[in-house]
Design an enzyme around this catalytic site. Structure first.
Site, mmCIF file in Angstrom:
data_model
loop_
_atom_site.group_PDB
_atom_site.id
_atom_site.type_symbol
_atom_site.label_atom_id
_atom_site.label_comp_id
_atom_site.label_asym_id
_atom_site.label_seq_id
_atom_site.Cartn_x
_atom_site.Cartn_y
_atom_site.Cartn_z
ATOM 1 N N ARG A 130 54.547 -12.742 21.878
ATOM 2 C CA ARG A 130 55.079 -12.746 23.198
ATOM 3 C C ARG A 130 54.478 -11.984 23.814
ATOM 4 O O ARG A 130 53.010 -11.321 23.129
ATOM 5 C CB ARG A 130 56.531 -12.320 22.800
ATOM 6 C CG ARG A 130 56.661 -11.654 22.314
ATOM 7 C CD ARG A 130 57.136 -10.697 22.182
ATOM 8 N NE ARG A 130 57.393 -9.948 23.572
ATOM 9 C CZ ARG A 130 56.754 -8.313 23.442
ATOM 10 N NH1 ARG A 130 55.908 -8.387 22.607
ATOM 11 N NH2 ARG A 130 56.553 -8.186 24.660
ATOM 12 N N GLY A 131 54.682 -11.833 25.498
ATOM 13 C CA GLY A 131 53.748 -10.739 25.901
ATOM 14 C C GLY A 131 53.078 -11.593 27.096
ATOM 15 O O GLY A 131 52.182 -12.603 25.980
ATOM 16 N N ARG B 113 57.086 -21.788 27.255
ATOM 17 C CA ARG B 113 57.567 -20.253 28.223
ATOM 18 C C ARG B 113 57.281 -20.672 29.648
ATOM 19 O O ARG B 113 56.141 -20.969 30.071
ATOM 20 C CB ARG B 113 57.553 -19.195 27.755
ATOM 21 C CG ARG B 113 58.405 -18.902 26.240
ATOM 22 C CD ARG B 113 57.963 -17.485 25.997
ATOM 23 N NE ARG B 113 58.688 -16.576 26.438
ATOM 24 C CZ ARG B 113 59.048 -15.461 26.231
ATOM 25 N NH1 ARG B 113 58.485 -14.783 25.460
ATOM 26 N NH2 ARG B 113 59.955 -14.783 27.011
ATOM 27 N N GLN C 105 62.463 -5.691 22.790
ATOM 28 C CA GLN C 105 61.245 -5.205 22.585
ATOM 29 C C GLN C 105 60.012 -3.764 23.010
ATOM 30 O O GLN C 105 59.916 -3.817 22.186
ATOM 31 C CB GLN C 105 60.130 -6.491 23.758
ATOM 32 C CG GLN C 105 60.649 -7.319 23.655
ATOM 33 C CD GLN C 105 60.920 -7.997 24.614
ATOM 34 O OE1 GLN C 105 62.605 -7.528 23.958
ATOM 35 N NE2 GLN C 105 61.046 -9.463 24.639
ATOM 36 N N ASP D 166 54.489 -10.437 33.712
ATOM 37 C CA ASP D 166 54.084 -12.309 33.741
ATOM 38 C C ASP D 166 53.450 -12.540 34.814
ATOM 39 O O ASP D 166 53.011 -13.957 34.227
ATOM 40 C CB ASP D 166 55.628 -11.979 32.874
ATOM 41 C CG ASP D 166 56.104 -12.034 31.627
ATOM 42 O OD1 ASP D 166 56.429 -10.860 31.548
ATOM 43 O OD2 ASP D 166 55.652 -13.028 30.892
HETATM 44 O O1 MRU Z 1 60.295 -11.926 27.447
HETATM 45 P P1 MRU Z 1 58.717 -11.116 26.652
HETATM 46 O O2 MRU Z 1 58.636 -10.031 25.402
HETATM 47 O O3 MRU Z 1 57.351 -12.409 26.449
HETATM 48 O O4 MRU Z 1 57.860 -10.036 27.731
HETATM 49 C C1 MRU Z 1 57.247 -9.660 27.900
HETATM 50 C C2 MRU Z 1 56.807 -8.565 29.325
HETATM 51 O O5 MRU Z 1 57.941 -8.835 30.167
HETATM 52 C C3 MRU Z 1 56.020 -7.560 28.902
HETATM 53 O O6 MRU Z 1 56.224 -6.748 30.624
HETATM 54 C C4 MRU Z 1 54.796 -8.095 30.358
HETATM 55 O O7 MRU Z 1 54.638 -9.760 29.546
HETATM 56 C C5 MRU Z 1 53.633 -7.649 30.142
HETATM 57 S S1 MRU Z 1 52.654 -7.997 28.714
HETATM 58 C C6 MRU Z 1 51.387 -7.539 29.129
#
Ligand code: MRU
Length: 352
Positions: free
Chosen positions: A47-48, A90, A195, A237
């Protein structure tokens, strides 16, 4: 301070750290086809935003290995299906379609299926390496915003586990720590999938950076405390052309509170997270995840059966709350429409 290896291409397979098992267990998964990668992205084992892009790129390379086609037309038609399967996982992180587009272009430039398959592996490795390099530059650009001896608040996880490299917001925090500026990081736990508590706290603890975990509800109290929080720094994102920022749910609340307390609110993201095709945050698709992520915790119910729950995974922070956007190409400030488009006019920037 390099962080953990969240993803790796090894002999035609992808090894990734299963983030759903952290911090209790460090379990690595070996993936052999793109369907396994699509499932890993959907289930948030990986993820991220930047890491989702890298994972999708490796997913395309895996998918290509299973395509048995004698000509390029067949190969590309089947590769399109691979890209669609990965794309459907996603919707919010723009790094996903950005990476898939780059991968498709790399395959299309090849002469035959064998060459295309090899080009896809090379392009995925390049995307991974570029992201890692971008993290370092971004961290160096961002460290200037962290005053000496300061406490910094961050949200969700933006470290090695989110980028495959050094991190974005967490990369800035790491750079500031290396420069001896930082006194403490406050990490909000990030409901519902934690997270912040599970992943950011894990990374900061491994690096020996002084960190304090807080619930999101404690943020206002902390911001009122004199000198506790010098700035807020988060990842993104997707950043729209006007500077609106989609990031983990709860980011908007932080930004509004930060403005109320005259605390700078910074966003750190690579240019691959900027989507000039979305005019404003209103065009950004917001992922809704299963209600069970809210009504249960580690498999046990925390709410009565039958209750409805809403589970948006991201929110949009309007650009007027954002003090600066830190990228590997430099800093963007208001007016964002101009500043962000200028980042793409620089030589060598690829934009999907
Ligand atoms: O749902 P996730 O854990 O994928 O969301 C991640 C985030 O919102 C982070 O802040 C974003 O992806 C930036 S990661 C460098």
């Amino acid at each position: 301070m390099q962080g953990v290896k969240a993803i790796e291409w090894i002999d035609g397979r992808v090894r990734l750290l299963d983030q759903t098992r952290l911090p209790q267990e460090e379990v690595y998964l070996d993936l052999e086809d793109h369907q396994q990668m699509a499932a890993a992205i959907r289930e948030m084992r990986v993820r991220g935003a930047p890491l989702i892009g890298i994972a999708a790129a490796y997913g395309m390379a895996l998918g290509a290995r299973h395509i048995d086609a004698s000509n390029m037309q067949d190969f590309l038609a089947r590769l399109r299906q691979v890209a669609e399967d990965l794309s459907a996982t996603r919707p919010t992180a723009v790094n996903l379609p950005w990476a898939l587009k780059r991968m498709t272009l790399a395959a299309e430039a090849a002469a035959d299926p064998q060459a295309a398959s090899e080009a896809l592996v090379a392009e995925a490795l390049r995307i991974h390496q570029e992201n890692t390099d971008a993290d370092r530059r971004l961290g160096q650009h961002g460290a200037q915003f962290i005053p000496a001896g300061s406490g910094v608040l961050t949200h969700c996880n933006t470290g090695s586990l989110a980028t495959g490299g050094y991190g974005t917001a967490l990369g800035v925090i790491r750079a500031a720590w290396e420069q001896g500026k930082l006194s403490r990081v406050y990490a909000s736990e990030t409901r519902p999938l934690l997270q912040g508590a599970r992943l950011t706290a894990w990374e900061l603890t491994r690096d020996g950076i002084p960190a304090t975990l807080i619930v999101e509800g404690a943020v206002g109290l902390l911001m009122r405390r004199p000198q506790a929080i010098a700035c807020v720094i988060v990842g993104a994102d997707r950043i729209a052309a006007n500077g609106d920022v989609a990031n983990k749910i709860g980011t908007y609340n932080l930004a509004v509170l930060a403005k109320e307390h005259a605390i700078p609110f910074y966003v750190a993201a690579p240019t691959s997270t900027i989507d000039l095709g979305s005019a404003s945050g209103d065009q950004i698709p917001i992922e809704e995840r299963p209600p069970e992520e809210v009504t249960t915790f580690a498999g046990a119910a925390v709410a009565p059966a039958g209750i409805e729950a809403l589970n948006p995974a991201f929110d949009v922070t309007p650009h007027r709350y954002v003090s600066a956007i830190i990228t590997e190409r430099g800093i963007a400030r208001e007016p964002y429409a101009e500043a962000l488009s200028q980042l793409f006019q620089q030589e060598g920037v690829r934009h999907a």
